[in-house]
Enzyme design. Structure first.
Site, PDB file in Angstrom:
ATOM      1  N   SER A  51      31.252 -23.090  34.190  1.00  0.00           N
ATOM      2  CA  SER A  51      30.968 -21.659  34.057  1.00  0.00           C
ATOM      3  C   SER A  51      29.785 -21.418  33.123  1.00  0.00           C
ATOM      4  CB  SER A  51      32.203 -20.930  33.528  1.00  0.00           C
ATOM      5  OG  SER A  51      32.574 -21.459  32.282  1.00  0.00           O
ATOM      6  N   THR A  78      39.003 -24.114  34.336  1.00  0.00           N
ATOM      7  CA  THR A  78      39.523 -22.966  35.080  1.00  0.00           C
ATOM      8  C   THR A  78      39.235 -23.151  36.568  1.00  0.00           C
ATOM      9  OG1 THR A  78      39.133 -21.562  33.151  1.00  0.00           O
ATOM     10  CG2 THR A  78      39.515 -20.457  35.237  1.00  0.00           C
ATOM     11  N   GLU A  90      31.820 -20.189  21.278  1.00  0.00           N
ATOM     12  CA  GLU A  90      30.534 -19.670  21.780  1.00  0.00           C
ATOM     13  C   GLU A  90      29.800 -18.842  20.739  1.00  0.00           C
ATOM     14  OE1 GLU A  90      30.402 -18.165  25.745  1.00  0.00           O
ATOM     15  OE2 GLU A  90      30.892 -20.160  26.489  1.00  0.00           O
TER      16      GLU A  90
END
Lengths: 277, 277
Positions: free
Chosen positions: B8, B72, B149
Protein backbone atom coordinates in the site's frame (compact mmCIF):
# COMPACT_ATOMS: atom_id res chain seq x y z
CA UNK A 1 -31.42 21.25 -6.39
CA UNK A 2 -29.23 20.29 -3.46
CA UNK A 3 -26.22 21.54 -1.57
CA UNK A 4 -23.28 19.25 -2.39
CA UNK A 5 -20.63 18.62 0.25
CA UNK A 6 -17.53 16.50 -0.17
CA UNK A 7 -14.83 15.41 2.19
CA UNK A 8 -12.07 12.79 2.18
CA UNK A 9 -14.23 10.73 4.53
CA UNK A 10 -15.91 11.28 7.85
CA UNK A 11 -14.70 14.66 9.11
CA UNK A 12 -16.89 16.70 6.77
CA UNK A 13 -19.90 15.51 8.74
CA UNK A 14 -19.01 18.17 11.33
CA UNK A 15 -19.43 20.73 8.52
CA UNK A 16 -22.69 19.15 7.39
CA UNK A 17 -23.93 19.42 10.99
CA UNK A 18 -23.21 23.17 11.09
CA UNK A 19 -24.88 23.68 7.69
CA UNK A 20 -27.93 21.60 8.57
CA UNK A 21 -28.54 23.58 11.76
CA UNK A 22 -28.49 26.94 9.88
CA UNK A 23 -30.31 25.68 6.77
CA UNK A 24 -32.91 23.17 7.95
CA UNK A 25 -34.96 23.24 4.72
CA UNK A 26 -32.16 22.40 2.27
CA UNK A 27 -31.57 19.14 0.49
CA UNK A 28 -27.99 18.02 1.05
CA UNK A 29 -25.90 15.42 -0.77
CA UNK A 30 -22.73 14.41 1.06
CA UNK A 31 -19.88 12.45 -0.49
CA UNK A 32 -17.08 10.91 1.59
CA UNK A 33 -14.14 9.52 -0.40
CA UNK A 34 -13.53 6.69 2.06
CA UNK A 35 -11.75 4.50 -0.52
CA UNK A 36 -8.91 7.01 -0.82
CA UNK A 37 -8.77 8.73 2.58
CA UNK A 38 -6.83 10.33 4.17
CA UNK A 39 -6.01 13.30 1.95
CA UNK A 40 -3.83 15.02 4.54
CA UNK A 41 -0.67 13.10 3.68
CA UNK A 42 -0.96 13.27 -0.12
CA UNK A 43 0.36 15.58 -2.86
CA UNK A 44 -1.28 18.62 -4.47
CA UNK A 45 -1.65 16.87 -7.85
CA UNK A 46 -3.40 13.87 -6.34
CA UNK A 47 -5.70 15.98 -4.14
CA UNK A 48 -6.64 18.19 -7.10
CA UNK A 49 -7.49 15.12 -9.15
CA UNK A 50 -9.53 13.51 -6.37
CA UNK A 51 -11.36 16.80 -5.62
CA UNK A 52 -12.39 17.30 -9.24
CA UNK A 53 -13.64 13.73 -9.44
CA UNK A 54 -15.64 14.21 -6.25
CA UNK A 55 -17.11 17.53 -7.40
CA UNK A 56 -18.02 16.01 -10.78
CA UNK A 57 -19.82 13.13 -9.06
CA UNK A 58 -21.92 15.56 -6.99
CA UNK A 59 -22.65 17.83 -9.96
CA UNK A 60 -23.97 14.81 -11.86
CA UNK A 61 -26.32 14.21 -8.91
CA UNK A 62 -27.73 17.75 -9.30
CA UNK A 63 -26.32 20.37 -6.92
CA UNK A 64 -26.55 24.17 -6.91
CA UNK A 65 -23.46 24.85 -4.80
CA UNK A 66 -20.37 22.81 -3.87
CA UNK A 67 -18.99 22.94 -0.33
CA UNK A 68 -15.42 21.68 0.05
CA UNK A 69 -15.62 20.39 3.61
CA UNK A 70 -12.12 18.88 3.61
CA UNK A 71 -9.49 21.40 4.72
CA UNK A 72 -6.74 19.66 2.79
CA UNK A 73 -8.77 19.85 -0.43
CA UNK A 74 -9.73 23.43 0.45
CA UNK A 75 -6.13 24.52 0.90
CA UNK A 76 -4.72 22.64 -2.10
CA UNK A 77 -7.48 22.39 -4.71
CA UNK A 78 -10.00 25.21 -4.16
CA UNK A 79 -8.72 27.38 -7.00
CA UNK A 80 -8.72 24.44 -9.39
CA UNK A 81 -12.29 23.59 -8.41
CA UNK A 82 -13.43 27.19 -8.91
CA UNK A 83 -11.81 27.24 -12.36
CA UNK A 84 -13.31 23.89 -13.27
CA UNK A 85 -16.95 24.16 -12.27
CA UNK A 86 -19.67 26.62 -13.26
CA UNK A 87 -21.56 26.48 -9.94
CA UNK A 88 -20.39 28.41 -6.83
CA UNK A 89 -17.72 26.65 -4.76
CA UNK A 90 -17.29 27.43 -1.06
CA UNK A 91 -14.23 26.25 0.86
CA UNK A 92 -14.82 25.38 4.50
CA UNK A 93 -12.26 27.89 5.78
CA UNK A 94 -12.51 30.78 3.32
CA UNK A 95 -15.42 32.64 5.03
CA UNK A 96 -13.66 32.50 8.41
CA UNK A 97 -10.40 33.77 6.96
CA UNK A 98 -12.23 36.71 5.37
CA UNK A 99 -13.29 37.79 8.87
CA UNK A 100 -10.01 37.03 10.61
CA UNK A 101 -9.28 40.71 11.28
CA UNK A 102 -12.46 40.90 13.38
CA UNK A 103 -11.85 37.56 15.08
CA UNK A 104 -8.26 37.84 16.28
CA UNK A 105 -7.57 40.64 18.75
CA UNK A 106 -3.78 40.58 18.74
CA UNK A 107 -3.15 38.77 15.46
CA UNK A 108 -1.31 35.89 17.11
CA UNK A 109 -2.92 32.98 15.37
CA UNK A 110 -2.26 29.24 15.35
CA UNK A 111 -3.66 27.01 12.61
CA UNK A 112 -3.90 23.31 13.26
CA UNK A 113 -4.14 21.09 10.20
CA UNK A 114 -3.01 17.97 8.40
CA UNK A 115 0.54 17.72 7.13
CA UNK A 116 -0.48 18.69 3.57
CA UNK A 117 -2.69 21.60 4.68
CA UNK A 118 0.05 23.17 6.77
CA UNK A 119 2.83 22.42 4.27
CA UNK A 120 0.84 24.09 1.49
CA UNK A 121 0.95 27.40 3.40
CA UNK A 122 -2.41 28.28 1.82
CA UNK A 123 -4.17 29.31 5.06
CA UNK A 124 -1.12 31.11 6.41
CA UNK A 125 -0.80 33.12 3.17
CA UNK A 126 -4.52 33.91 3.00
CA UNK A 127 -4.54 35.23 6.57
CA UNK A 128 -1.36 37.23 6.05
CA UNK A 129 -2.95 38.90 3.03
CA UNK A 130 -5.91 40.10 5.11
CA UNK A 131 -3.95 40.79 8.29
CA UNK A 132 -0.39 41.62 7.22
CA UNK A 133 0.75 42.21 10.81
CA UNK A 134 -0.41 38.78 11.95
CA UNK A 135 2.00 36.31 13.49
CA UNK A 136 0.89 32.89 12.29
CA UNK A 137 1.90 29.48 13.61
CA UNK A 138 1.03 26.52 11.36
CA UNK A 139 0.97 23.26 13.29
CA UNK A 140 0.73 19.95 11.39
CA UNK A 141 -1.15 17.60 13.73
CA UNK A 142 -1.49 14.56 11.46
CA UNK A 143 -1.67 12.10 14.33
CA UNK A 144 -4.80 13.72 15.79
CA UNK A 145 -6.70 12.73 12.62
CA UNK A 146 -5.86 9.06 13.16
CA UNK A 147 -6.54 9.22 16.91
CA UNK A 148 -10.04 10.57 16.26
CA UNK A 149 -10.69 7.96 13.57
CA UNK A 150 -9.61 5.23 15.97
CA UNK A 151 -12.07 6.57 18.56
CA UNK A 152 -9.34 7.76 20.96
CA UNK A 153 -11.24 10.92 21.90
CA UNK A 154 -11.02 10.94 25.71
CA UNK A 155 -7.80 9.01 26.08
CA UNK A 156 -4.41 9.74 27.68
CA UNK A 157 -2.61 9.07 24.37
CA UNK A 158 -4.64 11.84 22.71
CA UNK A 159 -4.06 14.19 25.65
CA UNK A 160 -0.34 13.52 25.32
CA UNK A 161 -0.38 14.08 21.54
CA UNK A 162 -2.31 17.37 21.91
CA UNK A 163 0.16 18.55 24.56
CA UNK A 164 3.08 17.53 22.32
CA UNK A 165 1.71 19.56 19.40
CA UNK A 166 0.45 22.63 21.28
CA UNK A 167 2.44 23.24 24.46
CA UNK A 168 4.83 25.73 22.82
CA UNK A 169 1.99 27.98 21.61
CA UNK A 170 2.20 30.35 24.57
CA UNK A 171 1.55 33.69 22.89
CA UNK A 172 -1.49 33.07 20.70
CA UNK A 173 -4.94 34.64 21.12
CA UNK A 174 -6.70 32.59 18.41
CA UNK A 175 -6.48 28.94 17.41
CA UNK A 176 -8.13 27.75 14.19
CA UNK A 177 -9.26 24.13 13.89
CA UNK A 178 -8.07 23.63 10.31
CA UNK A 179 -9.15 20.00 10.01
CA UNK A 180 -12.68 18.67 10.31
CA UNK A 181 -11.61 16.01 12.82
CA UNK A 182 -10.41 18.51 15.36
CA UNK A 183 -13.81 19.88 16.54
CA UNK A 184 -14.22 16.46 18.20
CA UNK A 185 -11.21 17.36 20.37
CA UNK A 186 -12.44 20.91 21.06
CA UNK A 187 -12.58 20.48 24.84
CA UNK A 188 -9.11 18.95 25.19
CA UNK A 189 -7.56 21.51 22.82
CA UNK A 190 -9.21 24.39 24.72
CA UNK A 191 -7.90 22.99 28.02
CA UNK A 192 -4.37 22.66 26.64
CA UNK A 193 -4.09 26.19 25.23
CA UNK A 194 -6.04 27.84 28.06
CA UNK A 195 -9.30 29.78 28.31
CA UNK A 196 -7.72 33.05 27.12
CA UNK A 197 -7.36 31.57 23.63
CA UNK A 198 -10.35 31.59 21.26
CA UNK A 199 -10.68 28.18 19.61
CA UNK A 200 -12.44 28.61 16.26
CA UNK A 201 -14.27 26.00 14.20
CA UNK A 202 -14.45 27.46 10.66
CA UNK A 203 -17.50 25.28 9.85
CA UNK A 204 -19.86 27.79 11.52
CA UNK A 205 -18.56 30.66 9.39
CA UNK A 206 -18.85 28.43 6.32
CA UNK A 207 -22.50 27.64 7.11
CA UNK A 208 -23.33 31.35 7.60
CA UNK A 209 -21.62 32.28 4.31
CA UNK A 210 -23.45 29.51 2.48
CA UNK A 211 -26.81 30.77 3.82
CA UNK A 212 -25.98 34.32 2.71
CA UNK A 213 -24.96 33.11 -0.75
CA UNK A 214 -28.17 31.12 -1.24
CA UNK A 215 -30.22 34.13 -0.11
CA UNK A 216 -28.42 36.53 -2.44
CA UNK A 217 -28.73 34.21 -5.42
CA UNK A 218 -32.32 33.36 -4.49
CA UNK A 219 -31.45 29.71 -4.38
CA UNK A 220 -33.00 28.87 -0.99
CA UNK A 221 -35.09 25.75 -0.93
CA UNK A 222 -38.79 26.29 -0.13
CA UNK A 223 -39.26 22.61 0.75
CA UNK A 224 -40.45 21.61 4.19
CA UNK A 225 -39.21 18.04 4.13
CA UNK A 226 -35.61 18.23 3.07
CA UNK A 227 -33.51 15.17 2.32
CA UNK A 228 -29.95 14.32 3.30
CA UNK A 229 -28.22 11.72 1.15
CA UNK A 230 -24.89 10.09 1.92
CA UNK A 231 -22.55 8.52 -0.64
CA UNK A 232 -19.14 6.99 -0.02
CA UNK A 233 -16.51 5.30 -2.17
CA UNK A 234 -15.90 2.46 0.33
CA UNK A 235 -17.59 0.59 3.19
CA UNK A 236 -20.95 2.34 3.73
CA UNK A 237 -21.69 0.38 6.91
CA UNK A 238 -18.50 1.53 8.59
CA UNK A 239 -19.28 5.10 7.53
CA UNK A 240 -22.73 4.83 9.05
CA UNK A 241 -21.33 3.57 12.35
CA UNK A 242 -18.29 5.85 12.69
CA UNK A 243 -20.13 8.81 11.17
CA UNK A 244 -22.42 8.99 14.19
CA UNK A 245 -19.52 10.32 16.29
CA UNK A 246 -18.91 13.16 13.83
CA UNK A 247 -22.53 14.04 13.08
CA UNK A 248 -23.71 13.75 16.66
CA UNK A 249 -26.72 11.67 15.62
CA UNK A 250 -27.39 8.38 13.83
CA UNK A 251 -26.99 8.34 10.06
CA UNK A 252 -29.65 7.00 7.71
CA UNK A 253 -28.77 4.79 4.73
CA UNK A 254 -25.33 5.34 3.24
CA UNK A 255 -24.93 4.43 -0.43
CA UNK A 256 -21.77 3.02 -2.02
CA UNK A 257 -20.83 5.01 -5.10
CA UNK A 258 -20.69 2.59 -8.02
CA UNK A 259 -17.46 2.42 -9.96
CA UNK A 260 -19.39 3.48 -13.10
CA UNK A 261 -20.40 6.68 -11.31
CA UNK A 262 -16.82 7.91 -11.19
CA UNK A 263 -16.48 10.66 -13.75
CA UNK A 264 -13.10 11.73 -14.91
CA UNK A 265 -12.70 15.34 -15.79
CA UNK A 266 -10.61 16.03 -18.90
CA UNK A 267 -8.68 19.27 -18.89
CA UNK A 268 -10.30 22.57 -17.97
CA UNK A 269 -13.36 22.57 -20.20
CA UNK A 270 -16.65 21.16 -18.96
CA UNK A 271 -16.76 17.82 -20.74
CA UNK A 272 -16.64 14.57 -18.83
CA UNK A 273 -15.79 11.09 -19.92
CA UNK A 274 -17.04 8.16 -17.94
CA UNK A 275 -14.29 5.95 -16.62
CA UNK A 276 -14.03 2.44 -18.02
CA UNK A 277 -14.77 -0.32 -15.57
CA UNK B 1 12.50 -10.83 -15.67
CA UNK B 2 12.12 -9.25 -12.25
CA UNK B 3 10.58 -10.01 -8.89
CA UNK B 4 7.52 -7.75 -8.45
CA UNK B 5 6.60 -6.52 -4.99
CA UNK B 6 3.63 -4.34 -4.14
CA UNK B 7 2.48 -2.72 -0.94
CA UNK B 8 0.00 0.00 0.00
CA UNK B 9 2.94 2.32 0.48
CA UNK B 10 6.13 2.30 2.50
CA UNK B 11 5.90 -0.74 4.77
CA UNK B 12 6.67 -3.27 2.05
CA UNK B 13 10.20 -1.91 1.93
CA UNK B 14 10.91 -4.02 5.04
CA UNK B 15 9.94 -7.06 2.92
CA UNK B 16 12.08 -5.85 0.02
CA UNK B 17 15.00 -5.56 2.43
CA UNK B 18 14.61 -9.20 3.55
CA UNK B 19 14.31 -10.38 -0.06
CA UNK B 20 17.27 -8.35 -1.26
CA UNK B 21 19.54 -9.77 1.44
CA UNK B 22 18.68 -13.38 0.48
CA UNK B 23 18.57 -12.79 -3.28
CA UNK B 24 21.30 -10.27 -4.09
CA UNK B 25 21.37 -11.03 -7.84
CA UNK B 26 17.69 -10.49 -8.59
CA UNK B 27 16.10 -7.54 -10.37
CA UNK B 28 13.28 -6.18 -8.24
CA UNK B 29 10.43 -3.82 -9.14
CA UNK B 30 8.60 -2.34 -6.16
CA UNK B 31 5.28 -0.55 -6.34
CA UNK B 32 3.87 1.47 -3.42
CA UNK B 33 0.27 2.64 -3.82
CA UNK B 34 0.87 5.89 -1.94
CA UNK B 35 -2.08 7.68 -3.56
CA UNK B 36 -4.54 5.31 -1.90
CA UNK B 37 -2.83 4.22 1.32
CA UNK B 38 -3.58 3.04 3.94
CA UNK B 39 -5.28 -0.23 3.01
CA UNK B 40 -5.73 -1.34 6.63
CA UNK B 41 -8.97 0.55 7.20
CA UNK B 42 -10.66 -0.31 3.90
CA UNK B 43 -13.09 -3.01 2.71
CA UNK B 44 -12.37 -6.36 1.04
CA UNK B 45 -13.90 -5.26 -2.28
CA UNK B 46 -11.76 -2.14 -2.46
CA UNK B 47 -8.56 -3.94 -1.43
CA UNK B 48 -9.18 -6.68 -4.01
CA UNK B 49 -9.66 -4.07 -6.71
CA UNK B 50 -6.56 -2.10 -5.72
CA UNK B 51 -4.45 -5.28 -5.46
CA UNK B 52 -5.42 -6.48 -8.93
CA UNK B 53 -4.64 -3.06 -10.38
CA UNK B 54 -1.25 -3.08 -8.65
CA UNK B 55 -0.44 -6.61 -9.79
CA UNK B 56 -1.46 -5.76 -13.36
CA UNK B 57 0.82 -2.73 -13.36
CA UNK B 58 3.80 -4.85 -12.28
CA UNK B 59 3.02 -7.65 -14.74
CA UNK B 60 3.01 -5.09 -17.55
CA UNK B 61 6.52 -4.11 -16.40
CA UNK B 62 7.69 -7.73 -16.81
CA UNK B 63 7.84 -9.81 -13.62
CA UNK B 64 8.23 -13.55 -13.06
CA UNK B 65 6.71 -13.68 -9.58
CA UNK B 66 4.43 -11.35 -7.58
CA UNK B 67 5.09 -10.78 -3.87
CA UNK B 68 2.20 -9.30 -1.94
CA UNK B 69 4.13 -7.39 0.72
CA UNK B 70 1.06 -5.74 2.26
CA UNK B 71 -0.48 -7.88 4.99
CA UNK B 72 -3.92 -6.36 4.49
CA UNK B 73 -3.83 -7.23 0.76
CA UNK B 74 -2.38 -10.65 1.65
CA UNK B 75 -5.18 -11.45 4.09
CA UNK B 76 -8.02 -10.07 1.96
CA UNK B 77 -7.02 -10.42 -1.69
CA UNK B 78 -4.45 -13.22 -2.03
CA UNK B 79 -6.92 -15.79 -3.35
CA UNK B 80 -8.29 -13.34 -5.89
CA UNK B 81 -4.76 -12.51 -7.05
CA UNK B 82 -3.88 -16.20 -7.43
CA UNK B 83 -7.05 -16.77 -9.48
CA UNK B 84 -6.39 -13.72 -11.62
CA UNK B 85 -2.74 -14.00 -12.60
CA UNK B 86 -0.81 -16.73 -14.38
CA UNK B 87 2.51 -16.10 -12.61
CA UNK B 88 3.22 -17.39 -9.07
CA UNK B 89 1.90 -15.16 -6.27
CA UNK B 90 3.49 -15.23 -2.79
CA UNK B 91 1.79 -13.59 0.18
CA UNK B 92 4.14 -12.11 2.77
CA UNK B 93 2.74 -14.23 5.61
CA UNK B 94 1.83 -17.51 3.93
CA UNK B 95 5.29 -19.17 4.19
CA UNK B 96 5.53 -18.34 7.90
CA UNK B 97 2.05 -19.70 8.60
CA UNK B 98 2.95 -22.97 6.85
CA UNK B 99 5.71 -23.44 9.43
CA UNK B 100 3.77 -22.22 12.44
CA UNK B 101 3.69 -25.69 14.04
CA UNK B 102 7.49 -25.66 14.17
CA UNK B 103 7.67 -22.04 15.33
CA UNK B 104 5.23 -21.91 18.23
CA UNK B 105 6.08 -24.19 21.18
CA UNK B 106 2.83 -23.96 23.10
CA UNK B 107 0.49 -22.74 20.36
CA UNK B 108 -0.36 -19.51 22.18
CA UNK B 109 -0.03 -17.03 19.35
CA UNK B 110 -0.79 -13.33 19.02
CA UNK B 111 -1.12 -11.71 15.61
CA UNK B 112 -0.75 -7.95 15.37
CA UNK B 113 -2.25 -6.33 12.29
CA UNK B 114 -4.27 -3.52 10.82
CA UNK B 115 -7.98 -3.32 11.53
CA UNK B 116 -8.91 -4.97 8.20
CA UNK B 117 -6.31 -7.75 8.50
CA UNK B 118 -7.49 -8.77 11.96
CA UNK B 119 -11.19 -8.33 11.17
CA UNK B 120 -10.85 -10.58 8.11
CA UNK B 121 -9.81 -13.49 10.35
CA UNK B 122 -7.69 -14.80 7.45
CA UNK B 123 -4.47 -15.32 9.43
CA UNK B 124 -6.29 -16.70 12.46
CA UNK B 125 -8.13 -19.23 10.28
CA UNK B 126 -5.01 -20.22 8.35
CA UNK B 127 -3.08 -20.88 11.57
CA UNK B 128 -5.97 -22.78 13.14
CA UNK B 129 -6.08 -25.04 10.08
CA UNK B 130 -2.41 -26.01 10.49
CA UNK B 131 -2.41 -26.02 14.29
CA UNK B 132 -5.97 -26.85 15.39
CA UNK B 133 -5.07 -26.74 19.09
CA UNK B 134 -3.65 -23.21 18.84
CA UNK B 135 -5.03 -20.39 20.93
CA UNK B 136 -4.88 -17.30 18.74
CA UNK B 137 -5.22 -13.67 19.75
CA UNK B 138 -5.80 -11.21 16.91
CA UNK B 139 -4.90 -7.66 17.91
CA UNK B 140 -5.84 -4.75 15.62
CA UNK B 141 -3.13 -2.11 16.19
CA UNK B 142 -4.17 0.44 13.56
CA UNK B 143 -2.66 3.36 15.43
CA UNK B 144 0.85 1.87 15.32
CA UNK B 145 0.79 2.19 11.52
CA UNK B 146 0.17 5.93 11.75
CA UNK B 147 2.69 6.41 14.57
CA UNK B 148 5.42 4.79 12.46
CA UNK B 149 4.44 6.86 9.39
CA UNK B 150 4.63 10.02 11.49
CA UNK B 151 8.13 9.02 12.61
CA UNK B 152 7.11 8.41 16.25
CA UNK B 153 9.37 5.39 16.62
CA UNK B 154 11.16 6.03 19.91
CA UNK B 155 8.50 8.16 21.56
CA UNK B 156 6.47 7.90 24.79
CA UNK B 157 3.19 8.06 22.81
CA UNK B 158 4.20 4.95 20.87
CA UNK B 159 5.34 3.18 24.04
CA UNK B 160 1.95 3.98 25.58
CA UNK B 161 0.06 2.76 22.49
CA UNK B 162 2.07 -0.50 22.38
CA UNK B 163 1.37 -1.07 26.08
CA UNK B 164 -2.32 -0.32 25.55
CA UNK B 165 -2.56 -2.90 22.74
CA UNK B 166 -0.37 -5.64 24.21
CA UNK B 167 -0.38 -5.58 28.00
CA UNK B 168 -3.15 -8.19 28.31
CA UNK B 169 -1.24 -10.77 26.23
CA UNK B 170 0.22 -12.58 29.26
CA UNK B 171 0.07 -16.19 28.10
CA UNK B 172 1.50 -16.11 24.58
CA UNK B 173 4.75 -17.74 23.44
CA UNK B 174 4.76 -16.30 19.89
CA UNK B 175 3.87 -12.88 18.51
CA UNK B 176 3.56 -12.36 14.75
CA UNK B 177 4.19 -8.92 13.27
CA UNK B 178 1.30 -9.01 10.80
CA UNK B 179 1.88 -5.55 9.35
CA UNK B 180 4.99 -4.35 7.53
CA UNK B 181 5.25 -1.25 9.72
CA UNK B 182 5.67 -3.21 12.91
CA UNK B 183 9.24 -4.50 12.38
CA UNK B 184 10.28 -0.87 12.95
CA UNK B 185 8.86 -1.22 16.48
CA UNK B 186 10.46 -4.65 17.07
CA UNK B 187 12.51 -3.56 20.09
CA UNK B 188 9.64 -1.82 21.89
CA UNK B 189 7.23 -4.69 21.17
CA UNK B 190 9.76 -7.26 22.43
CA UNK B 191 10.28 -5.23 25.62
CA UNK B 192 6.53 -4.96 26.22
CA UNK B 193 5.72 -8.67 25.80
CA UNK B 194 8.94 -9.89 27.47
CA UNK B 195 11.95 -11.91 26.35
CA UNK B 196 10.16 -15.28 26.74
CA UNK B 197 7.96 -14.40 23.73
CA UNK B 198 9.29 -14.99 20.20
CA UNK B 199 8.56 -11.94 18.06
CA UNK B 200 8.35 -13.07 14.43
CA UNK B 201 8.73 -10.97 11.26
CA UNK B 202 7.12 -13.04 8.47
CA UNK B 203 9.20 -11.20 5.84
CA UNK B 204 12.20 -13.49 6.47
CA UNK B 205 10.13 -16.63 5.86
CA UNK B 206 8.69 -14.99 2.74
CA UNK B 207 12.17 -14.25 1.38
CA UNK B 208 13.29 -17.85 2.02
CA UNK B 209 10.19 -19.27 0.31
CA UNK B 210 10.70 -16.96 -2.65
CA UNK B 211 14.29 -18.13 -3.03
CA UNK B 212 13.19 -21.79 -2.90
CA UNK B 213 10.47 -21.16 -5.49
CA UNK B 214 12.87 -19.47 -7.91
CA UNK B 215 15.36 -22.34 -7.48
CA UNK B 216 12.72 -25.00 -8.07
CA UNK B 217 11.34 -23.27 -11.15
CA UNK B 218 14.86 -22.45 -12.38
CA UNK B 219 13.98 -18.79 -12.48
CA UNK B 220 17.01 -17.45 -10.60
CA UNK B 221 18.70 -14.48 -12.19
CA UNK B 222 22.31 -15.08 -13.32
CA UNK B 223 22.99 -11.32 -13.49
CA UNK B 224 25.72 -9.78 -11.41
CA UNK B 225 24.47 -6.22 -11.46
CA UNK B 226 20.85 -6.41 -10.47
CA UNK B 227 18.51 -3.41 -10.54
CA UNK B 228 15.92 -2.23 -8.03
CA UNK B 229 13.21 0.03 -9.40
CA UNK B 230 10.69 1.94 -7.32
CA UNK B 231 7.29 3.15 -8.53
CA UNK B 232 4.61 4.94 -6.51
CA UNK B 233 1.17 6.37 -7.27
CA UNK B 234 1.80 9.63 -5.37
CA UNK B 235 4.63 11.88 -4.17
CA UNK B 236 7.87 10.09 -5.16
CA UNK B 237 10.04 12.54 -3.22
CA UNK B 238 8.23 11.87 0.05
CA UNK B 239 8.53 8.14 -0.62
CA UNK B 240 12.24 8.49 -1.18
CA UNK B 241 12.70 10.38 2.08
CA UNK B 242 10.38 8.36 4.35
CA UNK B 243 11.32 5.08 2.65
CA UNK B 244 14.85 5.33 4.03
CA UNK B 245 13.52 4.55 7.52
CA UNK B 246 11.87 1.36 6.27
CA UNK B 247 14.62 0.17 3.95
CA UNK B 248 17.47 1.04 6.29
CA UNK B 249 19.41 2.74 3.49
CA UNK B 250 18.90 5.62 1.05
CA UNK B 251 16.60 5.01 -1.90
CA UNK B 252 17.60 5.77 -5.49
CA UNK B 253 15.19 7.45 -7.91
CA UNK B 254 11.51 6.83 -7.29
CA UNK B 255 9.21 7.09 -10.32
CA UNK B 256 5.63 8.36 -10.27
CA UNK B 257 3.34 5.90 -12.02
CA UNK B 258 1.60 7.76 -14.83
CA UNK B 259 -2.17 7.74 -14.84
CA UNK B 260 -2.08 6.02 -18.25
CA UNK B 261 -0.13 3.17 -16.70
CA UNK B 262 -3.07 2.14 -14.53
CA UNK B 263 -4.51 -1.01 -16.00
CA UNK B 264 -7.97 -2.08 -15.03
CA UNK B 265 -8.59 -5.77 -14.92
CA UNK B 266 -11.93 -6.92 -16.35
CA UNK B 267 -13.44 -10.02 -14.78
CA UNK B 268 -11.44 -13.18 -14.20
CA UNK B 269 -9.92 -13.77 -17.61
CA UNK B 270 -6.53 -12.40 -18.47
CA UNK B 271 -7.48 -9.45 -20.68
CA UNK B 272 -6.75 -5.91 -19.64
CA UNK B 273 -8.18 -2.64 -20.79
CA UNK B 274 -6.27 0.54 -20.32
CA UNK B 275 -8.06 3.16 -18.26
CA UNK B 276 -9.22 6.31 -20.04
CA UNK B 277 -7.52 9.56 -19.12
Amino acid sequence: MSIGIFDSGFGGLTVLKAIRSLLPSENIIYFGDTARLPYGTKSRETIERYSIENGSFLIEKGIKVLVVACHTACSLALEKLEQTFDIPVIGVTTPMIEQVAQISKRGKIAILGTRSTIASGAYQNAIQKILPSAEIFGVACQLLVHLVEEGYIDHPITTMAIYEYLHCLKEIDTLILGCTHFPLLFKQIQQTVGEHVQVIDPAHFCAAALKKLLEEKQLLNPLHEPTTQFFVSDDPEKFRLLGKTFLGQPLPDVVLKKKSEIFLYNGLNSSFSEELS
